[in-house]
Write a protein that holds these residues in place. Structure first.
Motif, PDB file in Angstrom:
ATOM      1  N   PHE A   1      10.814  -6.577 -30.038  1.00  0.00           N
ATOM      2  CA  PHE A   1      10.598  -7.984 -30.539  1.00  0.00           C
ATOM      3  C   PHE A   1      10.518  -8.591 -29.713  1.00  0.00           C
ATOM      4  O   PHE A   1       9.797  -9.767 -29.247  1.00  0.00           O
ATOM      5  N   LEU A   2      10.420  -7.666 -28.259  1.00  0.00           N
ATOM      6  CA  LEU A   2       9.983  -9.084 -27.072  1.00  0.00           C
ATOM      7  C   LEU A   2       8.856  -8.481 -27.252  1.00  0.00           C
ATOM      8  O   LEU A   2       7.690  -9.386 -26.472  1.00  0.00           O
ATOM      9  N   LEU A   3       7.865  -7.571 -27.368  1.00  0.00           N
ATOM     10  CA  LEU A   3       6.282  -7.581 -27.067  1.00  0.00           C
ATOM     11  C   LEU A   3       5.641  -8.455 -28.672  1.00  0.00           C
ATOM     12  O   LEU A   3       5.086  -9.341 -28.215  1.00  0.00           O
ATOM     13  N   LEU A   4       6.644  -8.667 -29.289  1.00  0.00           N
ATOM     14  CA  LEU A   4       6.160  -9.405 -30.431  1.00  0.00           C
ATOM     15  C   LEU A   4       6.161 -10.630 -30.074  1.00  0.00           C
ATOM     16  O   LEU A   4       4.720 -11.160 -30.416  1.00  0.00           O
ATOM     17  N   ALA A   5       7.225 -11.306 -29.069  1.00  0.00           N
ATOM     18  CA  ALA A   5       7.454 -12.801 -29.124  1.00  0.00           C
ATOM     19  C   ALA A   5       6.094 -13.034 -27.365  1.00  0.00           C
ATOM     20  O   ALA A   5       6.049 -14.611 -27.936  1.00  0.00           O
ATOM     21  N   VAL A   6       6.216 -11.817 -26.850  1.00  0.00           N
ATOM     22  CA  VAL A   6       4.577 -12.062 -25.955  1.00  0.00           C
ATOM     23  C   VAL A   6       3.635 -12.123 -26.620  1.00  0.00           C
ATOM     24  O   VAL A   6       2.741 -13.260 -26.574  1.00  0.00           O
ATOM     25  N   ILE A   7       3.722 -11.304 -27.778  1.00  0.00           N
ATOM     26  CA  ILE A   7       2.072 -11.687 -28.705  1.00  0.00           C
ATOM     27  C   ILE A   7       1.835 -13.081 -29.025  1.00  0.00           C
ATOM     28  O   ILE A   7       0.834 -13.327 -29.112  1.00  0.00           O
ATOM     29  N   LEU A   8       3.352 -13.482 -29.757  1.00  0.00           N
ATOM     30  CA  LEU A   8       2.813 -14.813 -30.732  1.00  0.00           C
ATOM     31  C   LEU A   8       2.746 -15.963 -29.527  1.00  0.00           C
ATOM     32  O   LEU A   8       1.451 -16.691 -29.837  1.00  0.00           O
ATOM     33  N   ALA A   9       3.498 -15.617 -28.168  1.00  0.00           N
ATOM     34  CA  ALA A   9       2.815 -16.969 -27.385  1.00  0.00           C
ATOM     35  C   ALA A   9       1.721 -16.994 -26.819  1.00  0.00           C
ATOM     36  O   ALA A   9       1.145 -17.787 -26.503  1.00  0.00           O
TER      37      ALA A   9
ATOM     38  N   ALA B   1      -1.325 -15.026 -28.637  1.00  0.00           N
ATOM     39  CA  ALA B   1      -2.244 -14.990 -28.421  1.00  0.00           C
ATOM     40  C   ALA B   1      -2.075 -15.862 -29.640  1.00  0.00           C
ATOM     41  O   ALA B   1      -3.443 -16.383 -31.085  1.00  0.00           O
ATOM     42  N   GLY B   2      -1.255 -16.152 -30.395  1.00  0.00           N
ATOM     43  CA  GLY B   2      -0.786 -17.135 -32.091  1.00  0.00           C
ATOM     44  C   GLY B   2      -0.316 -18.114 -32.177  1.00  0.00           C
ATOM     45  O   GLY B   2      -0.924 -18.485 -33.242  1.00  0.00           O
ATOM     46  N   GLY B   3      -1.260 -18.671 -31.609  1.00  0.00           N
ATOM     47  CA  GLY B   3      -1.918 -20.754 -31.505  1.00  0.00           C
ATOM     48  C   GLY B   3      -0.943 -21.233 -31.142  1.00  0.00           C
ATOM     49  O   GLY B   3       0.721 -21.250 -30.820  1.00  0.00           O
ATOM     50  N   SER B   4      -0.730 -22.487 -32.026  1.00  0.00           N
ATOM     51  CA  SER B   4      -0.037 -23.547 -31.167  1.00  0.00           C
ATOM     52  C   SER B   4       0.996 -24.140 -32.391  1.00  0.00           C
ATOM     53  O   SER B   4       1.641 -25.500 -32.065  1.00  0.00           O
ATOM     54  N   GLY B   5       0.160 -23.406 -33.609  1.00  0.00           N
ATOM     55  CA  GLY B   5       1.137 -23.761 -34.693  1.00  0.00           C
ATOM     56  C   GLY B   5       3.129 -24.381 -34.938  1.00  0.00           C
ATOM     57  O   GLY B   5       3.509 -23.167 -33.808  1.00  0.00           O
ATOM     58  N   PRO B   6       3.632 -24.953 -35.774  1.00  0.00           N
ATOM     59  CA  PRO B   6       5.494 -25.030 -35.376  1.00  0.00           C
ATOM     60  C   PRO B   6       5.658 -23.642 -35.771  1.00  0.00           C
ATOM     61  O   PRO B   6       6.711 -23.157 -34.824  1.00  0.00           O
ATOM     62  N   TRP B   7       5.103 -23.185 -36.768  1.00  0.00           N
ATOM     63  CA  TRP B   7       5.643 -22.182 -37.547  1.00  0.00           C
ATOM     64  C   TRP B   7       5.429 -21.009 -36.847  1.00  0.00           C
ATOM     65  O   TRP B   7       6.467 -19.604 -36.479  1.00  0.00           O
ATOM     66  N   ILE B   8       4.297 -20.790 -35.226  1.00  0.00           N
ATOM     67  CA  ILE B   8       4.433 -19.846 -34.540  1.00  0.00           C
ATOM     68  C   ILE B   8       5.625 -20.086 -33.229  1.00  0.00           C
ATOM     69  O   ILE B   8       5.539 -18.864 -33.051  1.00  0.00           O
ATOM     70  N   MET B   9       5.282 -21.180 -33.207  1.00  0.00           N
ATOM     71  CA  MET B   9       6.345 -21.336 -32.376  1.00  0.00           C
ATOM     72  C   MET B   9       8.522 -21.138 -32.995  1.00  0.00           C
ATOM     73  O   MET B   9       8.621 -20.541 -32.070  1.00  0.00           O
ATOM     74  N   ILE B  10       8.314 -21.272 -33.965  1.00  0.00           N
ATOM     75  CA  ILE B  10       9.661 -20.876 -35.088  1.00  0.00           C
ATOM     76  C   ILE B  10       9.902 -19.190 -34.589  1.00  0.00           C
ATOM     77  O   ILE B  10      10.526 -18.430 -34.775  1.00  0.00           O
ATOM     78  N   ALA B  11       8.543 -18.749 -35.279  1.00  0.00           N
ATOM     79  CA  ALA B  11       8.704 -17.835 -34.958  1.00  0.00           C
ATOM     80  C   ALA B  11       9.008 -16.478 -33.154  1.00  0.00           C
ATOM     81  O   ALA B  11       8.930 -15.513 -33.246  1.00  0.00           O
ATOM     82  N   THR B  12       7.968 -16.913 -32.225  1.00  0.00           N
ATOM     83  CA  THR B  12       8.263 -16.397 -31.620  1.00  0.00           C
ATOM     84  C   THR B  12       9.563 -16.649 -30.369  1.00  0.00           C
ATOM     85  O   THR B  12      10.010 -16.222 -29.731  1.00  0.00           O
ATOM     86  N   VAL B  13       9.888 -17.972 -30.990  1.00  0.00           N
ATOM     87  CA  VAL B  13      11.550 -18.378 -30.653  1.00  0.00           C
ATOM     88  C   VAL B  13      12.813 -16.986 -31.163  1.00  0.00           C
ATOM     89  O   VAL B  13      13.619 -16.189 -30.594  1.00  0.00           O
ATOM     90  N   ALA B  14      12.885 -17.149 -32.472  1.00  0.00           N
ATOM     91  CA  ALA B  14      12.780 -16.255 -33.313  1.00  0.00           C
ATOM     92  C   ALA B  14      12.837 -14.245 -32.714  1.00  0.00           C
ATOM     93  O   ALA B  14      13.966 -14.196 -32.841  1.00  0.00           O
ATOM     94  N   ALA B  15      11.878 -14.064 -32.118  1.00  0.00           N
ATOM     95  CA  ALA B  15      11.512 -12.274 -32.206  1.00  0.00           C
ATOM     96  C   ALA B  15      12.171 -12.762 -30.675  1.00  0.00           C
ATOM     97  O   ALA B  15      12.925 -11.585 -30.187  1.00  0.00           O
ATOM     98  N   ALA B  16      12.055 -12.996 -30.156  1.00  0.00           N
ATOM     99  CA  ALA B  16      12.737 -13.695 -28.854  1.00  0.00           C
ATOM    100  C   ALA B  16      14.395 -13.345 -28.240  1.00  0.00           C
ATOM    101  O   ALA B  16      15.047 -12.572 -27.543  1.00  0.00           O
ATOM    102  N   THR B  17      14.373 -14.393 -29.415  1.00  0.00           N
ATOM    103  CA  THR B  17      16.657 -14.424 -29.237  1.00  0.00           C
ATOM    104  C   THR B  17      16.207 -12.966 -30.361  1.00  0.00           C
ATOM    105  O   THR B  17      17.814 -12.081 -29.628  1.00  0.00           O
TER     106      THR B  17
END
Length: 177
Positions: A6-14, A16-32
């Motif tokens: 999950f931490l790896l997914l969050a870092v990848i999203l942070a 390479a995922g872009g700056s959209g709102p859903w990327i932000m929510i997904a990044t916070v969720a994966a890191a949580t």
């Protein structure tokens, strides 16, 4: 293992995922999700159980070193805060349950309760502050909603989690009032 993924997914999203709102929510969720299990990596990392290195605000601050990983920091803050809140309610606070400082060993019962409470609060408050700074109100509200569901799901399964959930819900209610 799940915490690492999950931490790896969050870092990848942070990064390479872009700056959209859903990327932000997904990044916070994966890191949580990662943060709720990250403190349990002390044993596989050959640290003593309840090592002060990862049962603290240190992972949150490490994630704060790069502006791109602030959503990861927010998620880690929430997740580790939830984990530490559950750790406040062990069956007994002695030996295995106390906080261990590297090279020094256990800090004792009272100091362990104090350490866990202060670091749980610092993680949760820090996560709220960071989320407020990096996300628009609606995005932050969505991220908080997802985080609340993840946190409640974790706390309902964790030892001592029901007490922690009641304490966090009560403090949240007081904060909103």
């Amino acid at each position: 293992m799940a915490a690492s993924l999950f931490l790896l997914l969050a870092v990848i999203l942070a990064f390479a995922g872009g700056s959209g709102p859903w990327i932000m929510i997904a990044t916070v969720a994966a890191a949580t999700a990662a943060g709720t299990r990250l403190p349990d990596l002390d044993t596989p990392l050959h640290l003593q159980h309840r090592s002060a290195l990862i049962h603290s605000v240190l992972p949150f601050y490490v994630a704060m070193l790069d502006l791109r990983t602030w959503p990861v920091a927010a998620g880690l803050g929430f997740g580790i805060g939830f984990h530490l809140a559950a750790d406040l309610f062990p069956t007994t606070m002695r030996g295995f349950a106390t906080i261990k400082m590297p090279l020094l060993g256990s800090i004792g019962v009272f100091a362990s309760y104090l350490w866990i409470a202060v670091h749980a609060a610092a993680n949760l408050v820090g996560a709220l502050i960071v989320l407020e700074r990096i996300a628009a109100d609606r995005v932050a509200a969505c991220a908080l909603g997802v985080t609340a569901v993840l946190g409640a799901g974790y706390l309902l399964r964790a030892q001592g989690g029901l007490y922690a959930l009641a304490a966090i819900a009560g403090l949240g209610w007081l904060f909103l009032r």
